[in-house]
Motif scaffolding. Structure first.
Motif, PDB file in Angstrom:
ATOM      1  N   ALA A  15       0.744  -0.800  -0.077  1.00  0.00           N
ATOM      2  CA  ALA A  15       0.349  -0.138   0.013  1.00  0.00           C
ATOM      3  C   ALA A  15       1.135   1.037   0.661  1.00  0.00           C
ATOM      4  N   VAL A  16       0.813   2.115  -0.921  1.00  0.00           N
ATOM      5  CA  VAL A  16       0.814   3.940  -0.587  1.00  0.00           C
ATOM      6  C   VAL A  16       0.165   4.820   0.098  1.00  0.00           C
ATOM      7  N   HIS A  17       0.970   5.713  -0.080  1.00  0.00           N
ATOM      8  CA  HIS A  17       0.099   6.675   1.349  1.00  0.00           C
ATOM      9  C   HIS A  17       0.656   7.645   0.625  1.00  0.00           C
ATOM     10  N   VAL A  18       0.249   9.158   0.499  1.00  0.00           N
ATOM     11  CA  VAL A  18       0.490  10.364   0.311  1.00  0.00           C
ATOM     12  C   VAL A  18       1.305  11.074   1.581  1.00  0.00           C
ATOM     13  N   SER A  19       2.202  11.526   1.350  1.00  0.00           N
ATOM     14  CA  SER A  19       2.560  12.382   2.748  1.00  0.00           C
ATOM     15  C   SER A  19       3.776  13.916   2.355  1.00  0.00           C
ATOM     16  N   HIS A  20       2.271  14.505   2.814  1.00  0.00           N
ATOM     17  CA  HIS A  20       2.813  16.532   3.051  1.00  0.00           C
ATOM     18  C   HIS A  20       4.078  16.944   3.649  1.00  0.00           C
ATOM     19  N   HIS A 166      11.311  -5.123  -0.356  1.00  0.00           N
ATOM     20  CA  HIS A 166      11.232  -5.212  -1.644  1.00  0.00           C
ATOM     21  C   HIS A 166      10.339  -3.439  -2.414  1.00  0.00           C
ATOM     22  N   VAL A 167      10.524  -3.211  -1.612  1.00  0.00           N
ATOM     23  CA  VAL A 167       9.788  -1.871  -1.677  1.00  0.00           C
ATOM     24  C   VAL A 167      11.084  -0.882  -1.752  1.00  0.00           C
ATOM     25  N   LYS A 168      11.921  -1.092  -1.016  1.00  0.00           N
ATOM     26  CA  LYS A 168      13.132  -0.593  -0.998  1.00  0.00           C
ATOM     27  C   LYS A 168      14.182  -0.549  -2.371  1.00  0.00           C
ATOM     28  N   LYS A 169      14.448  -1.777  -3.034  1.00  0.00           N
ATOM     29  CA  LYS A 169      14.966  -1.994  -3.421  1.00  0.00           C
ATOM     30  C   LYS A 169      13.871  -1.671  -5.037  1.00  0.00           C
ATOM     31  N   VAL A 170      12.987  -1.658  -5.347  1.00  0.00           N
ATOM     32  CA  VAL A 170      11.864  -1.267  -6.543  1.00  0.00           C
ATOM     33  C   VAL A 170      12.633  -0.595  -6.427  1.00  0.00           C
ATOM     34  N   ALA A 171      11.810   1.042  -5.284  1.00  0.00           N
ATOM     35  CA  ALA A 171      12.863   2.758  -5.400  1.00  0.00           C
ATOM     36  C   ALA A 171      13.337   2.667  -5.892  1.00  0.00           C
ATOM     37  N   THR A 172      15.250   2.008  -5.076  1.00  0.00           N
ATOM     38  CA  THR A 172      16.266   2.817  -4.919  1.00  0.00           C
ATOM     39  C   THR A 172      16.143   2.486  -6.581  1.00  0.00           C
ATOM     40  N   VAL A 237       5.833   3.937  -9.363  1.00  0.00           N
ATOM     41  CA  VAL A 237       6.586   2.901  -8.018  1.00  0.00           C
ATOM     42  C   VAL A 237       5.753   1.517  -8.056  1.00  0.00           C
ATOM     43  N   HIS A 238       4.231   2.075  -7.746  1.00  0.00           N
ATOM     44  CA  HIS A 238       3.625   1.140  -7.475  1.00  0.00           C
ATOM     45  C   HIS A 238       3.147  -0.100  -7.985  1.00  0.00           C
ATOM     46  N   ALA A 239       3.396   0.240  -9.328  1.00  0.00           N
ATOM     47  CA  ALA A 239       3.459  -0.948 -10.461  1.00  0.00           C
ATOM     48  C   ALA A 239       4.207  -2.039 -10.978  1.00  0.00           C
ATOM     49  N   THR A 240       5.185  -1.130 -10.674  1.00  0.00           N
ATOM     50  CA  THR A 240       6.828  -2.149 -10.765  1.00  0.00           C
ATOM     51  C   THR A 240       7.295  -3.384  -9.515  1.00  0.00           C
ATOM     52  N   ILE A 241       6.740  -2.610  -8.042  1.00  0.00           N
ATOM     53  CA  ILE A 241       6.491  -3.292  -7.180  1.00  0.00           C
ATOM     54  C   ILE A 241       5.762  -4.502  -6.858  1.00  0.00           C
ATOM     55  N   ALA A 242       4.640  -4.331  -7.987  1.00  0.00           N
ATOM     56  CA  ALA A 242       3.720  -5.432  -8.447  1.00  0.00           C
ATOM     57  C   ALA A 242       4.134  -6.208  -9.386  1.00  0.00           C
ATOM     58  N   GLU A 243       4.982  -6.065 -10.202  1.00  0.00           N
ATOM     59  CA  GLU A 243       5.170  -7.066 -11.238  1.00  0.00           C
ATOM     60  C   GLU A 243       6.474  -7.347 -10.948  1.00  0.00           C
ATOM     61  N   TYR A 245       7.532  -8.314  -8.242  1.00  0.00           N
ATOM     62  CA  TYR A 245       7.231  -8.990  -7.188  1.00  0.00           C
ATOM     63  C   TYR A 245       6.784 -10.426  -7.951  1.00  0.00           C
ATOM     64  N   LEU A 246       6.119 -10.756  -8.698  1.00  0.00           N
ATOM     65  CA  LEU A 246       5.595 -11.680  -9.991  1.00  0.00           C
ATOM     66  C   LEU A 246       6.098 -12.332 -10.576  1.00  0.00           C
ATOM     67  N   ASN A 247       7.234 -11.358 -11.204  1.00  0.00           N
ATOM     68  CA  ASN A 247       8.351 -12.325 -11.580  1.00  0.00           C
ATOM     69  C   ASN A 247       9.007 -12.870 -10.796  1.00  0.00           C
ATOM     70  N   GLU A 248       9.620 -12.530 -10.052  1.00  0.00           N
ATOM     71  CA  GLU A 248      10.693 -13.164  -8.793  1.00  0.00           C
ATOM     72  C   GLU A 248       9.613 -14.377  -8.135  1.00  0.00           C
ATOM     73  N   GLN A 249       8.629 -14.500  -8.309  1.00  0.00           N
ATOM     74  CA  GLN A 249       7.992 -14.988  -7.389  1.00  0.00           C
ATOM     75  C   GLN A 249       7.122 -15.967  -9.010  1.00  0.00           C
ATOM     76  N   GLY A 250       7.590 -16.365  -9.655  1.00  0.00           N
ATOM     77  CA  GLY A 250       7.114 -17.077 -10.702  1.00  0.00           C
ATOM     78  C   GLY A 250       8.035 -18.070 -11.009  1.00  0.00           C
TER      79      GLY A 250
END
Length: 250
Positions: A15-20, A166-172, A237-243, A245-250
């Motif tokens: 999940a992603v949430h905006v932050s001010h 996983h989130v950290k690696k995708v984001a970086t 970022v969010h789409a890549t996190i999901a994509e 993860y699915l590729n790595e687990q597939g």
């Protein structure tokens, strides 16, 4: 949703949430507890109504409730480990409106927060004990409602270590290391926490702060707005996190 089977056969959830608090496009998260468990309470103190000029003929719930408010502050400051962050806040106090009468009832309410279920439910127990016993001290009686039937008790939001990495690696990888931040835990609460109790989860923030545009206010403010430049960044970022993860687990 969980009861209806929404998480059946789900291996991971993000999940992603905006932050001010963070500049536009900055990603922030942390492993382990990120957001606190949250509950609310409402207590009714009952006494005996009477003339303010003859207080000995009444049983004063204002005095009992006032003592309880003060005593509740001792739960965190004197009973809890200082390294285990917790909060008890009384946010409402409603008694009579007749300046010459001691009322029959007083109602107080508030919220409590903690980062572990053990600490959270200890707070719940102690809040009720303090309120009921302080009422007894002043010859009143009290009841406490934690709104459990309304499902307003939220568990802590806890990030799974592997999902966080996983989130950290995708984001970086997408945005570069300077655009990922390890953020501190916050006393806010999130209903995503129910999911994180069932499947490995990661909750992260994406910054929307842009002082030039005036995007500086919390999402709970009537002045809240976002820097829309964040939208393609967040989507990617969010789409890549999901994509990924699915590729790595597939």
């Amino acid at each position: 949703m969980i009861g209806d089977g929404a998480l059946e056969n789900v291996e991971a959830i993000f999940a992603v949430h905006v932050s001010h608090e963070h500049p536009t496009g900055i990603i922030g998260s942390r492993p382990g507890p990120l957001l606190a468990g949250c509950g609310f309470f409402r207590a009714v103190f009952s006494g005996r109504k009477g003339l303010a000029g003859s207080p000995h003929h009444s049983v004063d719930p204002i005095l009992a409730a006032s003592a309880a408010v003060i005593s509740l502050q001792g739960i965190v400051s004197r009973e809890s480990n200082p390294l285990d962050s917790q909060v008890v806040s009384v946010t409402s106090f409603n008694g009579g409106n007749n300046l010459d009468m001691i009322p029959e009832t007083v109602v107080i309410g508030g919220t409590f927060r903690a980062f572990s279920n053990a600490s959270f439910y200890n707070l719940l127990q102690r809040i009720e004990e303090v309120i009921v016993e302080q009422a007894n001290v002043f010859r009143c009686w009290a009841t406490v409602d934690f709104f459990e039937k309304e499902s307003t008790i939220y568990p802590p939001t806890v990030n799974d270590d592997r999902m966080y990495e996983h989130v950290k690696k995708v984001a970086t990888d997408l945005l570069g290391p300077p655009n990922f931040r390890l953020v501190p835990p916050m006393m806010g609460a999130e209903d995503f926490s129910f999911y994180s109790q069932v499947v490995p989860a990661a909750f992260y923030y994406i910054g929307v702060r842009n002082e030039t545009l005036g995007s500086t206010h919390t999402g709970h403010s009537p002045y809240f707005m976002i820097d829309e430049d964040v939208l393609p960044i967040g989507a990617a970022v969010h789409a890549t996190i999901a994509e990924r993860y699915l590729n790595e687990q597939g």
